[in-house]
Design an enzyme around this catalytic site. Structure first.
Site, PDB file in Angstrom:
ATOM      1  N   LYS A  13     -27.196  39.151  -9.363  1.00  0.00           N
ATOM      2  CA  LYS A  13     -28.157  39.261  -8.248  1.00  0.00           C
ATOM      3  C   LYS A  13     -28.346  40.703  -7.791  1.00  0.00           C
ATOM      4  CE  LYS A  13     -25.738  37.022  -5.260  1.00  0.00           C
ATOM      5  NZ  LYS A  13     -24.495  36.788  -5.988  1.00  0.00           N
ATOM      6  N   ARG A  88     -26.674  31.598   1.760  1.00  0.00           N
ATOM      7  CA  ARG A  88     -25.552  31.113   0.947  1.00  0.00           C
ATOM      8  C   ARG A  88     -25.179  29.680   1.289  1.00  0.00           C
ATOM      9  NH1 ARG A  88     -23.625  36.336  -1.005  1.00  0.00           N
ATOM     10  NH2 ARG A  88     -22.000  35.998  -2.537  1.00  0.00           N
ATOM     11  N   ARG A 127     -15.677  44.602 -13.599  1.00  0.00           N
ATOM     12  CA  ARG A 127     -15.937  45.353 -12.360  1.00  0.00           C
ATOM     13  C   ARG A 127     -14.635  45.598 -11.593  1.00  0.00           C
ATOM     14  NH1 ARG A 127     -20.234  43.155  -8.057  1.00  0.00           N
ATOM     15  NH2 ARG A 127     -18.620  41.613  -7.634  1.00  0.00           N
ATOM     16  N   ARG A 133     -12.831  46.299  -6.407  1.00  0.00           N
ATOM     17  CA  ARG A 133     -13.262  45.576  -5.197  1.00  0.00           C
ATOM     18  C   ARG A 133     -12.223  44.517  -4.844  1.00  0.00           C
ATOM     19  NH1 ARG A 133     -19.349  43.218  -4.927  1.00  0.00           N
ATOM     20  NH2 ARG A 133     -18.364  41.263  -4.339  1.00  0.00           N
ATOM     21  N   ARG A 144     -14.457  31.881  -5.163  1.00  0.00           N
ATOM     22  CA  ARG A 144     -15.861  32.197  -4.840  1.00  0.00           C
ATOM     23  C   ARG A 144     -16.803  31.288  -5.628  1.00  0.00           C
ATOM     24  NH1 ARG A 144     -15.755  38.412  -5.987  1.00  0.00           N
ATOM     25  NH2 ARG A 144     -18.016  38.253  -5.801  1.00  0.00           N
TER      26      ARG A 144
END
Ligand code: B4P
Length: 196
Positions: A13, A88, A127, A133, A144
Site C-alpha cells: 500500500k 482499517r 524490511r 521497524r 497484524r
C-alpha cells in the site's frame, strides 16, 4: 481524485501510494506514518499509539480519527489525496464517509492490493532487517495479519457494495504492481505516454 488504498500489511500500500502521488500530484496520507511521526516526536498520543502498534494491534478509532481529520483539513488535501492505512475497520470506513461528506469530498476509488501471506511475511522480514521497524518481527506480523483478516478485510466489501472497489494483484516486482494499477485506472503521463 480521492483514492483509498487497501491491503494487508506488506501488500505494498505505502510503496504503491508513494509512486502514485508522483503521477497524480496529490498528497499521500498514511495513518501509519502519522502515528510513527507522533511516536517519534514523543507526544502523549504518539507514545500511547506506539505501545499498541508494537503489539501489532490497531490503535483506537477515536485517536486515529482525530489525527486524520486534522490532516484532511490541511489545504493541500483539498484537491484530492491517496489515503493509505485508513480505514482499517468498518467503523473507520463509516467515520471517513461522514468526514468527507462534511467536506463535500467523497471517496472516488478504493484499490485493494491482493497478495499471498508468505510473500508478505518475506517482504516484511526484509524490511525488518533493513529498517528495524519495531512492529516488523515475525510474530507481530502474524498478529497484524490476523487483525487484518478479522477487522480490515470486510472494508473491501464495504467499497465493493458501493461500486468503488478495484482489486489489483500485489504479487511481482514493485514496478509490475505499479503498472497494473496504472492500467486499471488508465493513468498515463500526458507528456510522454499515450493510452495503449
Ligand atoms: P502501516 O504503516 O499502514 O503499515 P503496513 O500495513 O505494514 O504497510 P506499509 O505501507 O508500511 O508497507 P507496504 O505494504 O507498502 O501500519 C502500521 C501500524 O500502524 C498498524 O499495525 C496499526 O497498529 C497502526 N495503524 C495504522 N493505521 C491505522 C488505523 N487506521 N487504525 C488503527 N491503527 C492504525 O510495504 C511493506 C514492505 O514490502 C516494504 O519494505 C516494501 O519495500 C516491500 N514491498 C512492497 N511491495 C513490494 C513488491 N512488489 N516486491 C517486493 N517488495 C515489496
Amino acid at each position: 481524485m480521492r483514492i483509498v488504498m487497501l491491503g494487508a500489511p506488506g501488500s505494498g500500500k505505502g510503496t504503491q501510494a508513494t509512486l502514485l502521488v508522483e503521477r497524480l500530484g496529490i498528497p499521500h496520507i498514511s495513518t501509519g506514518v502519522l502515528l510513527r511521526s507522533a511516536a517519534q516526536e514523543g507526544t502523549e498520543l504518539g507514545l500511547k499509539a506506539k505501545a499498541i502498534m508494537d503489539r501489532g494491534n490497531l490503535v483506537s478509532d477515536d485517536l486515529i480519527l482525530g489525527l486524520l481529520k486534522d490532516r484532511l483539513t490541511e489545504e493541500n488535501a483539498s484537491g484530492g489525496f491517496i489515503l493509505d492505512g485508513y480505514p482499517r475497520n468498518l467503523a473507520q470506513a463509516k467515520s471517513l464517509d461522514e468526514v468527507l461528506d462534511q467536506l463535500g469530498q467523497p471517496v472516488d476509488e478504493a484499490i485493494l492490493l491482493d497478495g499471498d501471506t508468505e510473500t508478505i511475511i518475506r517482504r516484511i522480514a526484509k524490511r525488518a532487517k533493513e529498517e528495524g521497524r519495531s512492529d516488523d518481527s515475525e510474530d507481530i506480523v502474524r498478529n497484524r495479519m490476523k487483525v487484518y483478516r478479522e477487522q480490515t478485510a470486510p472494508v473491501a466489501e464495504y467499497y465493493a457494495e458501493r461500486g468503488l472497489l478495484t482489486c489489483v494483484l500485489g504479487e511481482g516486482s514493485i514496478e509490475e504492481v505499479q503498472q497494473r494499477i496504472l492500467s486499471a485506472f488508465e493513468i498515463y503521463h500526458p507528456a510522454t505516454e499515450t493510452p495503449g
